[in-house]
Design an enzyme around this catalytic site. Structure first.
Site, PDB file in Angstrom:
ATOM      1  CG  HIS A  70       3.445   8.832  -8.167  1.00 57.05           C
ATOM      2  ND1 HIS A  70       4.314   9.787  -8.624  1.00 57.05           N
ATOM      3  CD2 HIS A  70       2.219   9.268  -8.503  1.00 57.05           C
ATOM      4  CE1 HIS A  70       3.660  10.744  -9.233  1.00 57.05           C
ATOM      5  NE2 HIS A  70       2.364  10.468  -9.168  1.00 57.05           N
ATOM      6  CG  ASP A  71       7.910   8.905  -7.682  1.00 55.46           C
ATOM      7  OD1 ASP A  71       8.758   8.006  -7.750  1.00 55.46           O
ATOM      8  OD2 ASP A  71       7.062   9.105  -8.579  1.00 55.46           O
ATOM      9  N   GLY A 102       1.790  13.186  -5.560  1.00 53.20           N
ATOM     10  CA  GLY A 102       3.086  12.629  -5.908  1.00 53.20           C
ATOM     11  C   GLY A 102       4.256  13.534  -5.582  1.00 53.20           C
TER      12      GLY A 102
END
Length: 264
Positions: free
Chosen positions: A126-127, A144
């Site tokens: 994520h991200d 992440g």
């Protein structure tokens, strides 16, 4: 649901209402395309791939069997917030690759640029923010919030710690754990990665001259003799003419919560 008339959808594929499939797309057998997915022109999704979440995939990208794209993050803090994944054009996403959408606390968007190659089993958490022409070799994993600038190569079975930045043109060797930022054009090797000089092959391929490479080598040597940011500030005040040196200095002085990998 919007499917361009020129798109080819295998009868066994399941395209959920709301998905948008662009001109010339091909969706193979037993694929799942979620309701918020947007496939750009001429995207090919091979058999048994899953694309879900609020995911946008750019023109000419090819997704290979058993890849899972746009699923929720592997983050216990994720509470189902509305986040997304944006993938650029002409990427090659190979078998069993996993890419997650962003989180509300991390900016909300996982982003991959153009012309990247994600080999079998690679993971993008994520991200993460990936530039153009990034290569993740088999089973490389990004935690992440990582930032990989253009033309970074991460070797097979390597891992990158959360929030790490890797500068343009850097190369991470195989079976390496990266726990701190990597300067542009750096070469990192070893089970617990250390900065092992410059990615000379990559620099030469990009047309860097001998003078530029010598200037970069001098900078890396100076960085090894003191703290990265203090040395970078001192060198920055000298206003170096070399664009590659300037790039490394700007990277070091840029925003980051992490330290830097240092020379052996």
């Amino acid at each position: 649901m919007t499917i361009d008339p020129s798109a080819q959808i295998h009868p066994s594929a399941h395209v959920e209402p709301g998905a948008r499939i662009g001109a010339g797309c091909r969706v193979g057998p037993f694929c799942l395309i979620g309701p918020e997915v947007v496939l750009g022109r001429a995207v090919e999704v091979k058999s048994h791939a899953v694309i879900t979440g609020r995911t946008e995939i750019g023109e000419g990208t090819v997704i290979f069997p058993f890849a899972t794209i746009g699923e929720i993050p592997q983050d216990l803090k994720f509470q189902g917030e509305d986040t997304s994944l944006v993938i650029g054009a002409r990427n090659r996403i190979r078998e069993h690759v996993t890419i997650n959408v962003g989180t509300g606390g991390g900016g909300g968007v996982t982003r991959i640029g153009d012309d990247c190659l994600l080999m079998a089993g690679a993971h993008v958490a994520h991200d993460c923010q990936l530039g153009n022409k990034v290569i993740l070799v088999n089973n490389a994993a990004l935690a992440g919030h990582c930032v990989l600038e253009d033309e970074v190569i991460v070797g097979g079975l390597s891992g990158v710690h959360q929030f790490v930045r890797i500068g343009r043109g850097a190369m991470i060797g195989a079976v390496t754990m990266v726990t701190a930022d990597v300067i542009p054009h750096g070469l990192v090797q070893g089970p617990r990665g250390t900065l092992d000089g410059l990615n000379l092959v990559g620099l030469k391929r990009r047309g860097a001259g001998r003078g530029d490479i010598t200037a970069l080598r001098d900078l890396v040597a100076a960085l090894g003799q003191g703290t990265f940011r203090d040395t970078a500030r001192a060198r920055s005040a000298e206003n170096p003419d070399c664009a590659l040196v300037r790039e490394v200095l700007d990277f070091i002085l840029g925003p980051s919560d992490r330290s830097f990998l240092t020379p052996r």
